[in-house]
Design an enzyme around this catalytic site. Sequence first.
Site, PDB file in Angstrom:
ATOM      1  N   HIS A  11      21.667 -11.082  52.502  1.00  0.00           N
ATOM      2  CA  HIS A  11      21.364 -11.742  53.775  1.00  0.00           C
ATOM      3  C   HIS A  11      22.543 -12.565  54.275  1.00  0.00           C
ATOM      4  O   HIS A  11      22.372 -13.488  55.058  1.00  0.00           O
ATOM      5  CB  HIS A  11      20.088 -12.584  53.681  1.00  0.00           C
ATOM      6  CG  HIS A  11      18.929 -11.822  53.115  1.00  0.00           C
ATOM      7  ND1 HIS A  11      18.501 -10.631  53.677  1.00  0.00           N
ATOM      8  CD2 HIS A  11      18.145 -12.049  52.029  1.00  0.00           C
ATOM      9  CE1 HIS A  11      17.484 -10.167  52.949  1.00  0.00           C
ATOM     10  NE2 HIS A  11      17.260 -10.995  51.954  1.00  0.00           N
TER      11      HIS A  11
ATOM     12  N   ASP B 201      26.624  -5.220  60.093  1.00  0.00           N
ATOM     13  CA  ASP B 201      25.434  -5.993  59.768  1.00  0.00           C
ATOM     14  C   ASP B 201      25.442  -7.263  60.599  1.00  0.00           C
ATOM     15  O   ASP B 201      26.504  -7.873  60.805  1.00  0.00           O
ATOM     16  CB  ASP B 201      25.368  -6.352  58.281  1.00  0.00           C
ATOM     17  CG  ASP B 201      24.048  -7.026  57.935  1.00  0.00           C
ATOM     18  OD1 ASP B 201      23.033  -6.315  57.861  1.00  0.00           O
ATOM     19  OD2 ASP B 201      24.020  -8.263  57.769  1.00  0.00           O
TER      20      ASP B 201
ATOM     21  N   GLU C  13      23.247 -11.047  61.207  1.00  0.00           N
ATOM     22  CA  GLU C  13      22.201 -11.978  60.808  1.00  0.00           C
ATOM     23  C   GLU C  13      21.790 -12.724  62.076  1.00  0.00           C
ATOM     24  O   GLU C  13      22.649 -13.119  62.878  1.00  0.00           O
ATOM     25  CB  GLU C  13      22.694 -12.951  59.737  1.00  0.00           C
ATOM     26  CG  GLU C  13      23.125 -12.283  58.437  1.00  0.00           C
ATOM     27  CD  GLU C  13      21.990 -11.544  57.734  1.00  0.00           C
ATOM     28  OE1 GLU C  13      20.821 -11.947  57.905  1.00  0.00           O
ATOM     29  OE2 GLU C  13      22.269 -10.554  57.036  1.00  0.00           O
TER      30      GLU C  13
ATOM     31  N   ASP D 179      26.227  -7.918  53.015  1.00  0.00           N
ATOM     32  CA  ASP D 179      25.364  -6.779  53.316  1.00  0.00           C
ATOM     33  C   ASP D 179      26.126  -5.635  53.982  1.00  0.00           C
ATOM     34  O   ASP D 179      25.836  -4.461  53.744  1.00  0.00           O
ATOM     35  CB  ASP D 179      24.211  -7.216  54.219  1.00  0.00           C
ATOM     36  CG  ASP D 179      23.147  -8.008  53.458  1.00  0.00           C
ATOM     37  OD1 ASP D 179      23.315  -8.207  52.238  1.00  0.00           O
ATOM     38  OD2 ASP D 179      22.164  -8.438  54.093  1.00  0.00           O
TER      39      ASP D 179
END
Length: 225
Positions: free
Chosen positions: A182, A23, A25, A187
């Site tokens: 988030h 994941d 961000e 995540d």
Amino acid sequence: MQNTAEKNLLSQRFRGYFPVVIDVETAGFNAQTDALLEIAATTLTLDEHTGQFSLDETIHFNVEPFEGANLEPAALEFTGIDPTNPLRGAVDEKKALTETFKLIRKKMKAAGCQRAIMVAHNAAFDLGFVNAATERCSIKRSPFHPFVSFDTTTLSGLALGQTVLAKACVTAQIDFNNSEAHSALYDTEKTAELFCYIVNKWQQLGGWPLADIADDNEACNNDIN
């Protein structure tokens, strides 16, 4: 260290691919121009006796925006990330990727696999950012296949009738805290749990390993004779 039986089973499961859950961000949607702000990776292990996947090891980095990177205010508000906060302990992209790839290659080799395959929720997004950062950092070779991925959005839509990560996890009875979402670390591990749930459920239902057609034909011939 995994033994030979585990290596063979895991390497057979996805045709030599080693699944790694990722994941990221970011500070926007454009992998070429917008900053990569966090990356996390979770490796998986496969039990040789049950054929069931589970989470193995997770690595996580806060990442400094690359020079000239775009920081979209709306994206920062959505993630709650402040790239200027010195308490983030952020590292540059190259260090984050180098350390992440080092762990992946170690686990991949131990599993007897030849190439990693990214598992992610909306995988094209994460793979695009990882590929762009890899190129920016002049890293010659990524362990990941450049365009093949396993998308848990699609898999959970098929298996659970849900495409949103939080809703898919709730449907699968995986605890999910929206206040922690988030974050790449959170995540990633929730996506990993979801992927394991779906793959393990398929295995429990008899979907893998596939029945050997030759053995089935032989059994039929024996019955006829």
